[in-house]
Design an enzyme around this catalytic site. Structure first.
Site: not given
Ligand code: SAM
Length: 285
Positions: A85, A105, A137, A155, A157-158
């Site tokens: 974001d 990302e 990744d 930063d 996702t879960d």
């Molecule tokens: N602030 C949020 C939270 O605390 O849940 C996180 C926001 S940010 C949008 C999370 C980002 O992690 C997403 O854009 C997602 O595509 C990215 N993401 C998830 N798994 C990932 C990975 N294995 N490698 C890189 N980015 C990843």
């Protein structure tokens, strides 16, 4: 009136009135929706989980960025994992002492749609010449790169879907290998009152890689269930010993306005409630 019901927890959850859907699609990696809500402004969710809102994002992005960078005191190379974001990127860019920012990302659609529909998050930071944006990744990147960083900010996702690999022992070990001497890794680590396993698992998994590993906290209203934990992992124990006066000097020298971060909050954020202290003590047996 349409509503968006978060599905992070089965037994309980938050619900947003949807005033307008701005964008929705199943990307290559996840379900992405960005909608408008009268109270929180523009809201993004991924795979049924609220990721960020215009109204409260500053608490999270300032906490996850300025605590490690100001504690480090001389961070020149920063790695952001996730962060599509652009909120973390915006805050890292405020530090003119930072010379290069690598952002890894996995989902380019999150970046592109955030640029278009969440412009207040990045505020042009994607155009910062210090940025090297990598669509990959994050776990694979840190396992393969020979680059080294002073601060790594995960930063993500879960730990469900693409984010799951960013909570593993291997990932933390790879991050350790990517840190310059004295560097620090911080990660989004969920709301411990609701996600206790996430906290304990991270604590166990980081214990084999880092001398000083703990958590600090901040309350972000739309990460429901109580204050959120950020993991802190470094071999440089001095980073958490930086005095309040020194943090005040560094913050003043950094010369930017914050909405949430203060040096006093920085130090106070590491004070954990007794129930979490006990959980962490029990975690290592
Ligand atoms: N602030 C949020 C939270 O605390 O849940 C996180 C926001 S940010 C949008 C999370 C980002 O992690 C997403 O854009 C997602 O595509 C990215 N993401 C998830 N798994 C990932 C990975 N294995 N490698 C890189 N980015 C990843």
């Amino acid at each position: 009136m349409n509503r968006y019901n978060e599905t992070l927890y089965n037994a309980w959850g938050q619900s947003f009135a949807v005033d307008k859907v701005l964008f929705e699609e199943h990307t290559e990696h996840q379900h992405l929706i960005i909608f408008k809500n009268a109270l929180y402004g523009r809201v993004m969710a991924l795979d049924g989980v609220i990721q960020t809102t215009e109204a409260d994002e500053f608490v999270y992005h300032e906490s996850l960025t300025h605590v490690p960078i100001l504690a480090h005191g001389n961070a020149k190379k920063v790695l952001i994992i996730g962060g599509g974001d652009g909120g973390i990127l915006r805050e890292v860019c405020r530090h003119t002492s930072v010379e290069s920012i690598t952002m890894v990302e996995i989902d380019n659609a999150v970046v592109e749609m955030s640029k278009e529909y969440l412009p207040n998050h990045s505020q042009g930071a994607f155009d910062d010449p210090r940025l090297n944006l990598v669509i990959n990744d994050g776990a694979r990147f840190v396992a393969e790169t020979t680059d080294k960083f002073d601060v790594i900010i995960s930063d993500s996702t879960d730990p469900i879907g693409p984010g799951e690999v960013l909570f593993t022992q291997d990932f933390y070990g790879s991050c350790k290998n990517c840190l310059n001497p004295g560097g620090v890794l911080v990660t989004q680590n969920g709301v411990p009152f609701m996600q206790a396993d996430e906290l304990v698992n991270t604590y166990r998994r980081q214990s084999s890689h880092f001398k000083d590993h703990t958590f600090y906290m901040a309350a972000i209203p739309t990460y429901v269930g109580g204050a959120m934990a950020f993991s802190w992992a470094t071999d440089n124990e001095a980073l958490r010993q930086v005095s309040l006066d020194e943090l005040r000097d560094r913050f003043q020298t950094a010369h930017f306005e914050s909405k949430y971060y203060t040096p006093e909050l920085h130090l106070g954020a590491f004070a954990l409630p007794a129930y979490l202290v006990k959980q962490l003590k029990d975690a290592l047996g």
